[in-house]
Design an enzyme around this catalytic site. Structure first.
Site, PDB file in Angstrom:
ATOM      1  N   SER A   1     -45.253 -24.410 -18.810  1.00 12.54           N
ATOM      2  CA  SER A   1     -46.446 -24.244 -19.612  1.00 12.54           C
ATOM      3  C   SER A   1     -46.542 -24.200 -20.823  1.00 12.54           C
ATOM      4  O   SER A   1     -45.716 -25.606 -21.882  1.00 12.54           O
ATOM      5  CB  SER A   1     -46.922 -22.166 -19.955  1.00 12.54           C
ATOM      6  OG  SER A   1     -47.039 -21.688 -18.909  1.00 12.54           O
TER       7      SER A   1
HETATM    8  N1  SAM Z   1     -42.426 -19.967 -18.181  1.00 11.64           N
HETATM    9  C1  SAM Z   1     -42.556 -21.007 -17.212  1.00 11.64           C
HETATM   10  C2  SAM Z   1     -41.986 -22.591 -18.460  1.00 11.64           C
HETATM   11  O1  SAM Z   1     -41.538 -22.551 -19.534  1.00 11.64           O
HETATM   12  O2  SAM Z   1     -41.601 -23.713 -17.444  1.00 11.64           O
HETATM   13  C3  SAM Z   1     -43.539 -21.786 -16.611  1.00 11.64           C
HETATM   14  C4  SAM Z   1     -44.450 -20.915 -15.702  1.00 11.64           C
HETATM   15  S1  SAM Z   1     -45.486 -21.055 -14.373  1.00 11.64           S
HETATM   16  C5  SAM Z   1     -47.240 -21.248 -14.954  1.00 11.64           C
HETATM   17  C6  SAM Z   1     -45.356 -19.794 -13.587  1.00 11.64           C
HETATM   18  C7  SAM Z   1     -44.979 -19.365 -12.613  1.00 11.64           C
HETATM   19  O3  SAM Z   1     -45.334 -18.036 -11.839  1.00 11.64           O
HETATM   20  C8  SAM Z   1     -44.120 -20.381 -11.724  1.00 11.64           C
HETATM   21  O4  SAM Z   1     -43.017 -20.477 -10.925  1.00 11.64           O
HETATM   22  C9  SAM Z   1     -44.618 -19.734 -10.072  1.00 11.64           C
HETATM   23  O5  SAM Z   1     -44.042 -19.909  -9.260  1.00 11.64           O
HETATM   24  C10 SAM Z   1     -44.021 -18.230 -10.957  1.00 11.64           C
HETATM   25  N2  SAM Z   1     -44.664 -17.486 -10.233  1.00 11.64           N
HETATM   26  C11 SAM Z   1     -46.588 -16.714  -9.291  1.00 11.64           C
HETATM   27  N3  SAM Z   1     -46.243 -15.350  -9.174  1.00 11.64           N
HETATM   28  C12 SAM Z   1     -44.920 -15.208  -9.206  1.00 11.64           C
HETATM   29  C13 SAM Z   1     -44.314 -13.543  -8.671  1.00 11.64           C
HETATM   30  N4  SAM Z   1     -44.890 -12.734  -8.140  1.00 11.64           N
HETATM   31  N5  SAM Z   1     -43.303 -13.214  -9.112  1.00 11.64           N
HETATM   32  C14 SAM Z   1     -42.509 -14.878 -10.348  1.00 11.64           C
HETATM   33  N6  SAM Z   1     -43.063 -15.870 -10.139  1.00 11.64           N
HETATM   34  C15 SAM Z   1     -43.909 -16.274 -10.329  1.00 11.64           C
END
Ligand code: SAM
Length: 220
Positions: free
Chosen positions: A62
């Site tokens: 993000s």
């Molecule tokens: N904060 C992270 C970083 O600094 O790299 C970025 C996160 S990314 C925007 C969102 C993440 O949420 C993705 O890796 C996705 O696979 C995960 N995600 C989506 N649904 C999820 C769930 N139900 N449980 C866990 N992770 C989930």
């Protein structure tokens, strides 16, 4: 770390300040973590842009200023126990680890969760635990949490996450459609739950039992 990255990281910290981040602890935590270590080789040159960066599997690390805003709004303390849903690259997990006592982070894509865990271990960041699984059901084993950060957007606020928020606890979660969401601040107070809209945002979908289904077409 090479001089090039040090200089770029200084510029990112200045950018965060320009974007309204004035919590010195949050700025210090961003200054302590090398974002390029968490990114795939091909996009490392973009590590200190204030922008989302692709990390594979159709996911992104993000935008740093948005992550910093989460941490500033949540008013984290050194004794806090925090749950993060959506580990992704593990960068935000690492920044949180500088600010609080323990970070529990859940990632549904195994390869990302494993890679993040390896990076955190390599950097000797030890006050974190990563679970591969569905973050919409939370991690009840370590609840209640002082703060919950959800890094993906869902159709509604997952009830298990609300239930795992301790008294005085705060949660930030994007809620809305697949293409655009509203960032919601949820607080558990003695007087009951409080819900506040913070800003418009766009996150990748929160998939899972209390999120979007895997076809990404309907809520459960
Ligand atoms: N904060 C992270 C970083 O600094 O790299 C970025 C996160 S990314 C925007 C969102 C993440 O949420 C993705 O890796 C996705 O696979 C995960 N995600 C989506 N649904 C999820 C769930 N139900 N449980 C866990 N992770 C989930």
């Amino acid at each position: 770390m090479s001089d090039r990255y040090v200089a770029q990281r200084r510029l990112l910290i200045e950018r965060l300040q320009e974007r309204g981040i004035n919590d010195l602890e949050v700025l210090r935590a961003f200054d302590l973590v090398a974002r390029h270590e968490f990114l795939p080789e091909a996009v490392r040159h973009r590590a200190y842009e204030d922008a989302p960066v692709p990390i594979g599997f159709a996911q992104t690390a993000s935008q740093p200023s948005l992550q910093a805003l989460y941490m500033q709004i949540l008013q984290l303390s050194a004794n806090d126990k925090v749950l993060e849903v959506g580990t992704g690259s593990g960068f935000q997990t690492a920044v949180l680890a500088q600010l609080v006592d323990r970070v529990y982070s859940i990632e549904r894509i195994r390869e990302l969760g494993v890679r993040a865990r390896e990076t955190l271990e390599r950097l000797r960041i030890s006050n974190v635990a990563i679970l591969i699984g569905d973050g919409t059901i939370g991690w009840s084993r370590y609840a209640p949490y002082d703060a919950i950060l959800v890094a993906a957007g869902g159709p509604e606020i997952p009830e298990p996450l609300v239930a795992q928020l301790g008294m005085g606890g705060r949660m930030l979660i994007p809620v809305g459609g697949l293409d655009a969401q509203r960032l919601m601040l949820v607080k558990r107070t003695e007087a009951g739950m409080q819900y506040e809209e913070v800003l418009d945002c766009t996150f990748v979908p929160l998939l899972g039992r209390f999120g979007w289904d895997d076809q990404r077409t309907s809520s459960p």
